[in-house]
Structure formats: C-alpha cells, structure tokens
Design an enzyme around this catalytic site. Structure first.
Site, PDB file in Angstrom:
ATOM      1  N   GLY A 230      22.223  15.408 -63.493  1.00  0.00           N
ATOM      2  CA  GLY A 230      21.609  15.860 -62.255  1.00  0.00           C
ATOM      3  C   GLY A 230      20.187  15.415 -62.022  1.00  0.00           C
ATOM      4  O   GLY A 230      19.662  15.613 -60.928  1.00  0.00           O
ATOM      5  N   CYS A 345      32.864  -5.805 -41.043  1.00  0.00           N
ATOM      6  CA  CYS A 345      32.981  -5.654 -39.590  1.00  0.00           C
ATOM      7  C   CYS A 345      32.873  -4.188 -39.207  1.00  0.00           C
ATOM      8  O   CYS A 345      33.790  -3.635 -38.568  1.00  0.00           O
ATOM      9  CB  CYS A 345      34.320  -6.205 -39.124  1.00  0.00           C
ATOM     10  SG  CYS A 345      34.684  -7.814 -39.784  1.00  0.00           S
TER      11      CYS A 345
END
Ligand code: PLP
Length: 404
Positions: A230, A345
C-alpha cells in the site's frame, strides 16, 4: 536515469523502426530495495507483491534482498516456485479455487491468507485430505474511522476483500474443529497509494490494537501480523515521495511503545518496483485539433495503462534524437502545452495531458519514469495487435553488487 538515457540514445541511433521500450534499471532496484529493508526496524520483514511486476530479472534482483514473495494467483505461485525453489511464498487474494489451494498445499508455502469462512472450510477439507497442516492468516476488513482515505481502498468499507471483522468469531469457531490449519496471525491490506508516512504508521497501530484485542478475547497465540502493501508513489508530484525515513522512525517508536508487538510483515508492490522502470515511446506525429496539440507516439495504454488506471497525467521528459530520415522539415513545437497519445483508436489512449514542453519534435523520445510497477503487467497488450515493446533490463554495473 543517466544510464537509462544513455541506453535509449544508443538504441535510438541504431533503430530501424520507431522505438518503443520498457527499460529497467536493476541497480536502482537493488539499491532501493536495500534502502527499504534497512529503513524497517527489527522485527519487520519485507515481502514483495509480485503482481506489481513479475518479470524474472526483477524477481532475481529482489529475491536475495526480501524475505520472500507474495503471490495472488495459482499462476503467480507456479511462476515463483518454478524459478525460486526455496524463496518463502505467501498466498493472498480473493476467489482462490480448490486447484490453487491444492497447489499452495503442494508448494511448501509459508502462509495462506484466508479470505472467507467458505475458503477456510475448503482449505481445511483439502489439507485434511492431503494429510498436511497449513499455516494460515485471516485477512480482515476493518472499519477505520478517522483514518486517511486514498484513491484505492480495499478495506474500511464494503469490498470483496478479506473477512469483515464481525464474521471473525465464526472463523475462530470453525478453526476449533480444523486441526489441519494453524492460525499464525492476521492479514490487512486495506489500501494502496498511501503517501503519508505518519498516517500509515497510525493505520498499522490501529490494526495492531485490533489484533491484541482478538488475541486476548479468543485466547489466540499468533506469531506475526501482515500489514499488507500500500505504500504509494507520487506520480503527480514526483519530487514529493513517501518519507521512508519518517516511516521507519514511526515504526521504531511504535515498537518501543509496545514491547510485546508481534512481528510485522509487509508485502509491498508498487513502492518497490515503480521507480526502476521507464517506458519510452518515439513521437510519430504532432497534430493540432480544436486548439489542442497532440503528440502521437509509438505504443500507448495497451503497453502502459498506469496513467489511465490511476486517472492521472503521467510525468515524462523528452530525450532529443537527432536522426531524421525524411527530406522535409521535422514537425516540432516550442513552449507548448501538449497531450500525449498512443496508437490506439480510442480517445482513452491518453498518457499525459496539459503538459508543458520546451521543445519537442517528431522522432524525439518521450520517457515516462515510475513505470516499473502495475504498468506492462496491468495492460491489455494485444488490443489492435500492435507489436509489444522491447524490454531492456540494465544490469548492475558492479559485478559484486548482485551478490552483496
Ligand atoms: C493482498 C495484496 N497485497 C499486497 C498488494 C500490493 O499493494 P501495493 O502495490 O499497493 O503495495 C496488493 C495489491 O493489490 C494486494 O492485493
């Protein structure tokens, strides 16, 4: 970074195709991992969560410096065991199948982190059938009133991770009739992206208070607490990173104030490998539309999904490349605000936005730092079937550094 730049300049000078590569500085990884281990006080041990980056040269660099590897799937477990026969492995993650649990039983695992009562029962059943005794931790999801909230929370709120604290009594009861399971401790991975060292120490202290309470209330005898990973990386302001020294000092004070504190185990991913990796892309084209400027570069988020996943504009710098093979002037921009996009794209293929640059030309390289964790390994590599990037692992410059 100098070493990475030198390597990229040399590669660009000889490239026959637009360049796109991940470059990993193994010496930097070696030094950083040693610094993290050195900062932790006695009674703490560092595991590496291989989900962040499980490339073999990365694991080979880390294996001698960390206490072991944290794996979160049967695939990671098999990969780690295939290449590291004696490294300590701990197995986390939700949704473990019976096959994965059996693999763990057969793989000389240091501990399995159990995620639910049903998983506990299945593991007990499999262990009994195998005639084995398995060390386990219970992964717990705790309420955390008043504690810091980061952009990626696995606990302290409704999530599928771990066992909600109010369901622990049922697990303790089930353990009474599960002689093949040995409860060694508790596991907490409540958040990622923690940038505040003091808040992280507070979080750990809260977990330890809870553990002390359960041990007393249920007469448990445990040998360690895994406080997860973390620790974050500040992508937005790279100059302001997690204060490792303050963290180590905070942990030391915590330990001094609680002489009976159990052993603490960490399983960090991002903080260990992010800084050793760089993603480099060659600028293919420079375009303008509706007042926006776009650097279209070789590659994209199908290689380097980190900025999209974290919803940030990833910092980058420009490495000028003098080679220009075309008989017309190079497209270029000066003192401009640009967006960096890849070859996909989709308008979501955006790696950096509203970034100010002094000068950039088609053919220059864009180099993204902090690309060594949750980068290639979380990306959708084959979308559009573009070629994969090259991977370069820059070795340690001092031969004996690897064996220190
Ligand atoms: C159970 C568990 N442990 C450790 C980690 C590593 O977290 P980080 O990369 O934030 O250190 C994760 C990441 O998701 C995780 O799920």
């Amino acid at each position: 970074m100098d070493k990475v730049e030198r390597h990229l300049r040399a590669a660009a000078a000889h490239a026959t195709q637009p360049l796109c590569a991940y470059v990993y500085d193994l010496e930097a990884l070696h030094r950083h991992s040693e610094a993290v281990v050195a900062a932790l006080p006695q009674g703490c041990e560092l595991f590496y969560a291989i989900k962040a980056n499980s490339d073999l040269p990365i694991l080979q660099t880390l294996a001698p410096r960390v206490a072991g590897f944290e794996v979160s799937s049967g695939g990671e477990l098999a990969w780690a065991r295939e290449h590291f026969a004696t490294t300590a492995l701990i197995f986390s993650g939700p949704g473990k199948t019976d096959t994965e649990l059996q693999l763990a039983l057969d793989s000389d695992i240091d501990a399995i982190h159990v995620e639910s009562l049903h998983e506990l029962r299945r593991l007990s059943w499999l262990a009994k059938a195998s005639g084995k005794c398995v060390p386990i931790l219970l992964r717990v999801n705790l309420p955390m009133p008043g504690l810091i909230v980061t952009p990626l929370m696995m606990g302290g709120k409704p999530t599928p991770f771990g066992i909600a604290a109010d369901q622990l009594p049922a697990c303790f009861e089930s353990l009474q009739s599960a002689p093949n399971l040995r409860l060694r401790g508790f596991h907490f991975h409540l958040l990622s992206h923690q940038l505040d060292a003091t808040a992280h120490v507070d979080l750990i202290a809260t977990c330890l208070d809870q553990v002390a309470h359960w041990c007393e209330a249920y007469g448990l005898d445990i040998d360690h607490v895994n406080v997860g990973g973390g620790i974050g990386v500040n992508y937005r302001q790279p100059q302001q990173q997690f204060d490792l020294v303050a963290f180590g000092e905070g942990l030391r004070r915590l330990r001094e104030s609680q002489p009976d504190m159990p052993r603490l185990r960490f399983e960090c991913g991002r903080y260990i490998t992010a800084a050793c990796g760089y993603y480099a892309m060659e600028v293919l084209d420079i375009k303008h539309a509706f007042g926006g400027a776009f650097l279209v570069a070789r590659g994209g988020t199908h290689h380097f999904r980190t900025p999209y996943a974290q919803n940030h504009s990833h910092p980058f710098h420009i490495l000028p490349v003098e080679r220009w093979p075309y008989p017309w002037p190079r497209p270029e921009l000066h003192d401009a605000v640009v967006n960096v996009v890849g070859q996909l794209c989709t308008p979501k293929d955006l790696l950096a936005f509203d970034a100010r640059v002094d000068r950039v030309r088609a053919g220059d390289l864009l180099v993204f730092p902090y690309a060594g964790a949750y980068a290639w390994h979380i990306s959708h590599h084959d979308f559009l079937r573009h070629p994969h990037p090259q991977n370069w692992y820059l070795p340690m410059e001092h031969a004996n550094a690897a064996n220190e």
